[in-house]
Design a protein around this motif. Structure first.
Motif, PDB file in Angstrom:
ATOM      1  N   LEU A   1       0.803  -1.216   0.000  1.00 46.41           N
ATOM      2  CA  LEU A   1       0.000   0.000   0.000  1.00 46.41           C
ATOM      3  C   LEU A   1       0.842   1.274   0.000  1.00 46.41           C
ATOM      4  O   LEU A   1       1.820   1.386   0.727  1.00 46.41           O
ATOM      5  N   THR A   2       0.393   2.229  -0.823  1.00 51.24           N
ATOM      6  CA  THR A   2       1.019   3.549  -0.906  1.00 51.24           C
ATOM      7  C   THR A   2       0.172   4.548  -0.115  1.00 51.24           C
ATOM      8  O   THR A   2      -0.930   4.219   0.354  1.00 51.24           O
ATOM      9  N   THR A   3       0.646   5.784  -0.026  1.00 51.89           N
ATOM     10  CA  THR A   3      -0.105   6.840   0.655  1.00 51.89           C
ATOM     11  C   THR A   3      -1.467   7.029   0.002  1.00 51.89           C
ATOM     12  O   THR A   3      -2.483   7.169   0.685  1.00 51.89           O
ATOM     13  N   THR A   4      -1.516   7.031  -1.338  1.00 53.86           N
ATOM     14  CA  THR A   4      -2.792   7.187  -2.062  1.00 53.86           C
ATOM     15  C   THR A   4      -3.723   6.014  -1.783  1.00 53.86           C
ATOM     16  O   THR A   4      -4.918   6.201  -1.564  1.00 53.86           O
ATOM     17  N   ASP A   5      -3.170   4.782  -1.765  1.00 57.57           N
ATOM     18  CA  ASP A   5      -3.993   3.592  -1.494  1.00 57.57           C
ATOM     19  C   ASP A   5      -4.670   3.683  -0.134  1.00 57.57           C
ATOM     20  O   ASP A   5      -5.823   3.296   0.026  1.00 57.57           O
TER      21      ASP A   5
ATOM     22  N   PRO B   1      -6.988   2.479 -18.618  1.00 58.06           N
ATOM     23  CA  PRO B   1      -8.164   2.528 -17.740  1.00 58.06           C
ATOM     24  C   PRO B   1      -7.870   2.944 -16.300  1.00 58.06           C
ATOM     25  O   PRO B   1      -8.740   3.447 -15.620  1.00 58.06           O
ATOM     26  N   LYS B   2      -6.638   2.748 -15.835  1.00 56.93           N
ATOM     27  CA  LYS B   2      -6.246   3.094 -14.459  1.00 56.93           C
ATOM     28  C   LYS B   2      -7.327   2.701 -13.445  1.00 56.93           C
ATOM     29  O   LYS B   2      -7.952   3.557 -12.816  1.00 56.93           O
ATOM     30  N   PRO B   3      -7.583   1.398 -13.289  1.00 58.58           N
ATOM     31  CA  PRO B   3      -8.644   0.972 -12.363  1.00 58.58           C
ATOM     32  C   PRO B   3      -8.311   1.300 -10.908  1.00 58.58           C
ATOM     33  O   PRO B   3      -7.161   1.201 -10.490  1.00 58.58           O
ATOM     34  N   VAL B   4      -9.345   1.698 -10.182  1.00 59.87           N
ATOM     35  CA  VAL B   4      -9.209   1.997  -8.762  1.00 59.87           C
ATOM     36  C   VAL B   4     -10.397   1.418  -8.008  1.00 59.87           C
ATOM     37  O   VAL B   4     -11.468   1.202  -8.579  1.00 59.87           O
ATOM     38  N   LEU B   5     -10.187   1.159  -6.721  1.00 59.36           N
ATOM     39  CA  LEU B   5     -11.292   0.783  -5.840  1.00 59.36           C
ATOM     40  C   LEU B   5     -11.721   2.041  -5.113  1.00 59.36           C
ATOM     41  O   LEU B   5     -10.903   2.722  -4.503  1.00 59.36           O
ATOM     42  N   THR B   6     -12.999   2.340  -5.187  1.00 63.47           N
ATOM     43  CA  THR B   6     -13.504   3.550  -4.539  1.00 63.47           C
ATOM     44  C   THR B   6     -14.455   3.161  -3.412  1.00 63.47           C
ATOM     45  O   THR B   6     -14.013   2.909  -2.302  1.00 63.47           O
ATOM     46  N   LYS B   7     -15.745   3.052  -3.712  1.00 65.25           N
ATOM     47  CA  LYS B   7     -16.766   2.743  -2.700  1.00 65.25           C
ATOM     48  C   LYS B   7     -16.385   1.490  -1.906  1.00 65.25           C
ATOM     49  O   LYS B   7     -16.019   0.467  -2.471  1.00 65.25           O
ATOM     50  N   GLY B   8     -16.470   1.599  -0.590  1.00 68.69           N
ATOM     51  CA  GLY B   8     -16.203   0.455   0.274  1.00 68.69           C
ATOM     52  C   GLY B   8     -14.757   0.362   0.726  1.00 68.69           C
ATOM     53  O   GLY B   8     -14.476  -0.132   1.818  1.00 68.69           O
ATOM     54  N   TRP B   9     -13.827   0.836  -0.094  1.00 68.53           N
ATOM     55  CA  TRP B   9     -12.408   0.724   0.242  1.00 68.53           C
ATOM     56  C   TRP B   9     -12.021   1.544   1.476  1.00 68.53           C
ATOM     57  O   TRP B   9     -11.356   1.027   2.373  1.00 68.53           O
TER      58      TRP B   9
END
Length: 128
Positions: free
Chosen positions: A20-24, A74-82
């Motif tokens: 995990l990074t700071t952004t994560d 696409p640069k996928p990210v996890l948003t809701k719930g994360w």
């Protein structure tokens, strides 16, 4: 001699793991593009997908996988719930998150979290 695996034997395949990074930890989890393309099928024209994972305590978490509209990157990210998961698990920069598929549970996705600790001069990844 042919050995057969028993049905009760857990069959687990790692989808991906990430330190995990700071952004994560603070904003959103940057999800590996190759893993997304291999394991998640977004509907034509859709840029998000909700999916569930089960942690080691049996709790089910719903995450939203979101991609940019530009298909080239696409640069996928996890948003809701994360963010709630990060808070509940007390995750920090440098922790490791591992997404897995449990083969004997109808492809149930799982999530594992580990922290690198030093013990007697050696580094170990301990389960959180």
């Amino acid at each position: 001699m042919h050995m057969q695996s028993s049905e009760s034997e857990p069959v687990m395949k790692e989808l991906c793991s990430k330190i995990l990074t700071t952004t994560d930890v603070g904003v959103r989890f940057s999800f590996p593009t190759a893993t997304m393309r291999e394991h998640f099928k977004l509907l034509e024209g859709s840029h998000s997908l909700d999916f569930q994972v089960r942690d080691k305590y049996g709790e089910v978490w719903t995450f939203r996988l979101y991609t940019r509209k530009n298909d080239g990157h696409p640069k996928p990210v996890l948003t809701k719930g994360w963010p709630g998961f990060v808070k509940r698990m007390g995750l920090k920069v440098g922790d490791k998150v591992i997404f897995v598929v449990h083969g004997n549970h109808n492809g149930q996705l799982g999530i594992q979290v580990k922290r690198n600790i030093k013990l007697l001069g050696y580094e170990h990844w301990a389960d959180l």
